[in-house]
Motif scaffolding. Sequence first.
Motif, PDB file in Angstrom:
ATOM      1  N   SER A 136      -5.592 -30.617 -28.282  1.00 64.67           N
ATOM      2  CA  SER A 136      -6.415 -30.338 -27.239  1.00 64.67           C
ATOM      3  C   SER A 136      -6.201 -28.491 -27.048  1.00 64.67           C
ATOM      4  O   SER A 136      -5.262 -28.232 -27.333  1.00 64.67           O
ATOM      5  CB  SER A 136      -5.994 -30.985 -25.846  1.00 64.67           C
ATOM      6  OG  SER A 136      -6.174 -32.386 -26.085  1.00 64.67           O
ATOM      7  N   VAL A 137      -7.336 -28.192 -26.535  1.00 63.35           N
ATOM      8  CA  VAL A 137      -7.198 -26.714 -26.293  1.00 63.35           C
ATOM      9  C   VAL A 137      -6.925 -26.473 -24.610  1.00 63.35           C
ATOM     10  O   VAL A 137      -7.668 -27.179 -23.816  1.00 63.35           O
ATOM     11  CB  VAL A 137      -8.600 -25.721 -26.614  1.00 63.35           C
ATOM     12  CG1 VAL A 137      -8.488 -24.449 -26.098  1.00 63.35           C
ATOM     13  CG2 VAL A 137      -8.623 -25.931 -28.142  1.00 63.35           C
ATOM     14  N   ILE A 138      -6.195 -25.916 -24.288  1.00 61.14           N
ATOM     15  CA  ILE A 138      -5.682 -25.452 -22.774  1.00 61.14           C
ATOM     16  C   ILE A 138      -6.038 -24.216 -22.463  1.00 61.14           C
ATOM     17  O   ILE A 138      -5.595 -23.102 -23.320  1.00 61.14           O
ATOM     18  CB  ILE A 138      -4.314 -25.796 -22.420  1.00 61.14           C
ATOM     19  CG1 ILE A 138      -4.003 -27.249 -22.558  1.00 61.14           C
ATOM     20  CG2 ILE A 138      -3.978 -25.441 -20.966  1.00 61.14           C
ATOM     21  CD1 ILE A 138      -2.786 -27.901 -22.547  1.00 61.14           C
ATOM     22  N   THR A 139      -6.713 -23.786 -21.758  1.00 56.63           N
ATOM     23  CA  THR A 139      -7.247 -22.373 -21.300  1.00 56.63           C
ATOM     24  C   THR A 139      -6.848 -22.131 -19.696  1.00 56.63           C
ATOM     25  O   THR A 139      -7.058 -22.909 -19.044  1.00 56.63           O
ATOM     26  CB  THR A 139      -8.575 -21.775 -21.486  1.00 56.63           C
ATOM     27  OG1 THR A 139      -9.455 -22.617 -20.911  1.00 56.63           O
ATOM     28  CG2 THR A 139      -8.878 -22.220 -23.311  1.00 56.63           C
ATOM     29  N   VAL A 140      -6.454 -20.945 -19.321  1.00 60.64           N
ATOM     30  CA  VAL A 140      -6.379 -20.489 -18.149  1.00 60.64           C
ATOM     31  C   VAL A 140      -6.899 -18.815 -18.199  1.00 60.64           C
ATOM     32  O   VAL A 140      -6.347 -18.048 -18.810  1.00 60.64           O
ATOM     33  CB  VAL A 140      -5.136 -20.308 -17.466  1.00 60.64           C
ATOM     34  CG1 VAL A 140      -4.832 -19.656 -16.010  1.00 60.64           C
ATOM     35  CG2 VAL A 140      -4.295 -21.691 -17.510  1.00 60.64           C
ATOM     36  N   THR A 141      -8.024 -18.636 -17.164  1.00 59.48           N
ATOM     37  CA  THR A 141      -8.585 -17.281 -17.302  1.00 59.48           C
ATOM     38  C   THR A 141      -8.972 -17.229 -15.778  1.00 59.48           C
ATOM     39  O   THR A 141      -9.001 -17.999 -14.969  1.00 59.48           O
ATOM     40  CB  THR A 141     -10.196 -17.415 -18.079  1.00 59.48           C
ATOM     41  OG1 THR A 141     -10.860 -18.591 -17.366  1.00 59.48           O
ATOM     42  CG2 THR A 141      -9.722 -17.954 -19.410  1.00 59.48           C
ATOM     43  N   SER A 142      -9.111 -15.798 -15.429  1.00 56.90           N
ATOM     44  CA  SER A 142      -9.712 -15.299 -14.272  1.00 56.90           C
ATOM     45  C   SER A 142     -11.435 -15.818 -14.092  1.00 56.90           C
ATOM     46  O   SER A 142     -11.803 -15.773 -14.998  1.00 56.90           O
ATOM     47  CB  SER A 142      -9.596 -13.844 -14.416  1.00 56.90           C
ATOM     48  OG  SER A 142     -10.307 -13.279 -12.985  1.00 56.90           O
ATOM     49  N   ALA A 143     -11.593 -16.415 -13.096  1.00 53.75           N
ATOM     50  CA  ALA A 143     -12.712 -17.127 -12.908  1.00 53.75           C
ATOM     51  C   ALA A 143     -13.986 -16.046 -13.105  1.00 53.75           C
ATOM     52  O   ALA A 143     -13.994 -14.829 -12.648  1.00 53.75           O
ATOM     53  CB  ALA A 143     -13.051 -17.755 -11.554  1.00 53.75           C
ATOM     54  N   SER A 144     -14.964 -16.493 -13.541  1.00 55.57           N
ATOM     55  CA  SER A 144     -16.255 -15.672 -13.670  1.00 55.57           C
ATOM     56  C   SER A 144     -16.813 -15.426 -12.429  1.00 55.57           C
ATOM     57  O   SER A 144     -16.811 -16.200 -11.476  1.00 55.57           O
ATOM     58  CB  SER A 144     -17.101 -16.120 -14.694  1.00 55.57           C
ATOM     59  OG  SER A 144     -17.413 -17.434 -14.129  1.00 55.57           O
ATOM     60  N   SER A 145     -17.800 -14.433 -12.301  1.00 56.33           N
ATOM     61  CA  SER A 145     -18.647 -14.073 -11.112  1.00 56.33           C
ATOM     62  C   SER A 145     -19.285 -15.229 -10.617  1.00 56.33           C
ATOM     63  O   SER A 145     -19.596 -15.495  -9.651  1.00 56.33           O
ATOM     64  CB  SER A 145     -19.257 -12.777 -11.205  1.00 56.33           C
ATOM     65  OG  SER A 145     -20.217 -13.241 -12.385  1.00 56.33           O
ATOM     66  N   ALA A 146     -19.922 -16.310 -11.646  1.00 58.50           N
ATOM     67  CA  ALA A 146     -20.741 -17.241 -11.087  1.00 58.50           C
ATOM     68  C   ALA A 146     -20.015 -18.379 -10.289  1.00 58.50           C
ATOM     69  O   ALA A 146     -20.390 -19.176  -9.491  1.00 58.50           O
ATOM     70  CB  ALA A 146     -21.283 -17.779 -12.368  1.00 58.50           C
ATOM     71  N   HIS A 147     -18.626 -18.322 -10.288  1.00 60.44           N
ATOM     72  CA  HIS A 147     -17.887 -19.283  -9.482  1.00 60.44           C
ATOM     73  C   HIS A 147     -17.085 -18.586  -8.042  1.00 60.44           C
ATOM     74  O   HIS A 147     -16.686 -19.288  -7.397  1.00 60.44           O
ATOM     75  CB  HIS A 147     -16.905 -20.134 -10.246  1.00 60.44           C
ATOM     76  CG  HIS A 147     -17.249 -20.708 -11.528  1.00 60.44           C
ATOM     77  ND1 HIS A 147     -17.762 -21.972 -11.213  1.00 60.44           N
ATOM     78  CD2 HIS A 147     -17.287 -20.393 -12.887  1.00 60.44           C
ATOM     79  CE1 HIS A 147     -18.143 -22.368 -12.454  1.00 60.44           C
ATOM     80  NE2 HIS A 147     -17.848 -21.319 -13.414  1.00 60.44           N
ATOM     81  N   ILE A 148     -17.226 -17.239  -8.194  1.00 63.08           N
ATOM     82  CA  ILE A 148     -16.822 -16.465  -7.224  1.00 63.08           C
ATOM     83  C   ILE A 148     -17.543 -16.680  -5.890  1.00 63.08           C
ATOM     84  O   ILE A 148     -18.658 -16.509  -5.929  1.00 63.08           O
ATOM     85  CB  ILE A 148     -16.470 -15.159  -7.346  1.00 63.08           C
ATOM     86  CG1 ILE A 148     -15.557 -14.931  -8.722  1.00 63.08           C
ATOM     87  CG2 ILE A 148     -15.842 -14.298  -6.184  1.00 63.08           C
ATOM     88  CD1 ILE A 148     -14.168 -15.287  -8.404  1.00 63.08           C
ATOM     89  N   ARG A 149     -17.050 -16.972  -4.448  1.00 64.08           N
ATOM     90  CA  ARG A 149     -17.654 -16.894  -3.235  1.00 64.08           C
ATOM     91  C   ARG A 149     -16.935 -15.781  -2.563  1.00 64.08           C
ATOM     92  O   ARG A 149     -16.090 -15.989  -1.824  1.00 64.08           O
ATOM     93  CB  ARG A 149     -17.634 -18.277  -2.758  1.00 64.08           C
ATOM     94  CG  ARG A 149     -18.141 -19.483  -3.335  1.00 64.08           C
ATOM     95  CD  ARG A 149     -18.111 -20.831  -2.373  1.00 64.08           C
ATOM     96  NE  ARG A 149     -18.498 -20.453  -1.416  1.00 64.08           N
ATOM     97  CZ  ARG A 149     -18.579 -21.553  -0.593  1.00 64.08           C
ATOM     98  NH1 ARG A 149     -17.843 -22.745  -0.606  1.00 64.08           N
ATOM     99  NH2 ARG A 149     -19.452 -21.414   0.668  1.00 64.08           N
ATOM    100  N   ALA A 150     -17.538 -14.515  -2.739  1.00 63.77           N
ATOM    101  CA  ALA A 150     -17.244 -13.539  -1.970  1.00 63.77           C
ATOM    102  C   ALA A 150     -17.285 -13.722  -0.583  1.00 63.77           C
ATOM    103  O   ALA A 150     -16.289 -13.118   0.175  1.00 63.77           O
ATOM    104  CB  ALA A 150     -18.040 -12.292  -2.370  1.00 63.77           C
ATOM    105  N   ASP A 151     -18.421 -14.403  -0.032  1.00 59.18           N
ATOM    106  CA  ASP A 151     -18.319 -14.697   1.514  1.00 59.18           C
ATOM    107  C   ASP A 151     -17.151 -15.328   1.965  1.00 59.18           C
ATOM    108  O   ASP A 151     -16.807 -15.370   3.267  1.00 59.18           O
ATOM    109  CB  ASP A 151     -19.544 -15.287   1.765  1.00 59.18           C
ATOM    110  CG  ASP A 151     -19.553 -16.587   1.046  1.00 59.18           C
ATOM    111  OD1 ASP A 151     -19.117 -16.702   0.051  1.00 59.18           O
ATOM    112  OD2 ASP A 151     -20.445 -17.543   1.535  1.00 59.18           O
TER     113      ASP A 151
END
Length: 341
Positions: A293-308
């Motif tokens: 399996s491939v396991i990844t941890v990344t900083s979330a992209s802007s599409a998932h960010i809720r700045a509000d």
Amino acid sequence: MAFARPPAETNAAAQPESTAARPESVLSVGIAVALTAVILYGALTLGLGGFTAFMFGGPIGLLMVGLVFVGTVVLISTVAGFGAGRRRIGAAVCVTALAFVALVTAVFGFGTVPMIWVQPGFDLATLMIAVLCALFLGVFFRSWQSRIAGVIGCAALVAGAVWVTVPEPEPTGPSQAELQSNANFEAYIANGQFPLIADLPGGSLVEVSLNSGPPHTFTETADGGLVEVVIDRQPLVATNPETVPCRYIVDVTAGVVIEETDTLQDYSSWCVFDQGIWRLVNGTGYARMDNGSVITVTSASSAHIRADNGQRPATPDEVFSAWNSVRPMTEIEVREHRDVW
């Protein structure tokens, strides 16, 4: 003494046979009822066409229904004369009217538009109405057999009208779809292959996504950074398997062109490979292989960010901390997010 001559006796038997009604027979009545059923079936079929024409074409449909009604009365009265020895116009009107009323009841009871969409059961409505109304014609004949048949036909029509018009009780238990969904979820629990999350101090699991591809989870750090964790148990197949983890974390939107023949050197501008772990050069992503399996941890992209809500992409330090805290979701956590399964 003159005696008055007695009046001549009337001999009914001497009257011409043509002036007396022909006696009924079970055979003649049966033939009349059978022919009436055929006539009504054709009339109701045409009536459905007129009803549909009225819905989409206006008055022309009503004219069609009216002509069918009159023609049906004439035919049934003629057929009834075969069984009774004389025309029964009143009986024909009653039977025809009953058939059309029953048809309208069936249409609205089944909630269907004729000849456009047929709900199960409605396809037999026209035939059943024609047969039962033809039996009802029997009450207008003199034989007790025909009248019993007529009463049975009328009772069946009333029962059918009640059946299609009385609303079904609302189901009190779970639906079949809900039962199947619950069974699928319990099978998933028994399988035990849960998504992974970052178990950060002060962090919180904010989203579990199973909509596309492998399961994704999003954890918000104590300071508002958003980290994405992915485990793909059926990873893509590449010509060089050692490059697969980097292919998962590299940002293809940044102009990175991925080729099947890429080597470790081809990824050196974006990923660093060290002791079985791939790391983005800017520190915002980590990946490794684990039992296929491939396991990844990344900083979330802007599409998932809720700045509000105060969210932001996780910093390299937050991503590194998340990478070192990855663990499978517990059964309790999976059940808390039951709605995504």
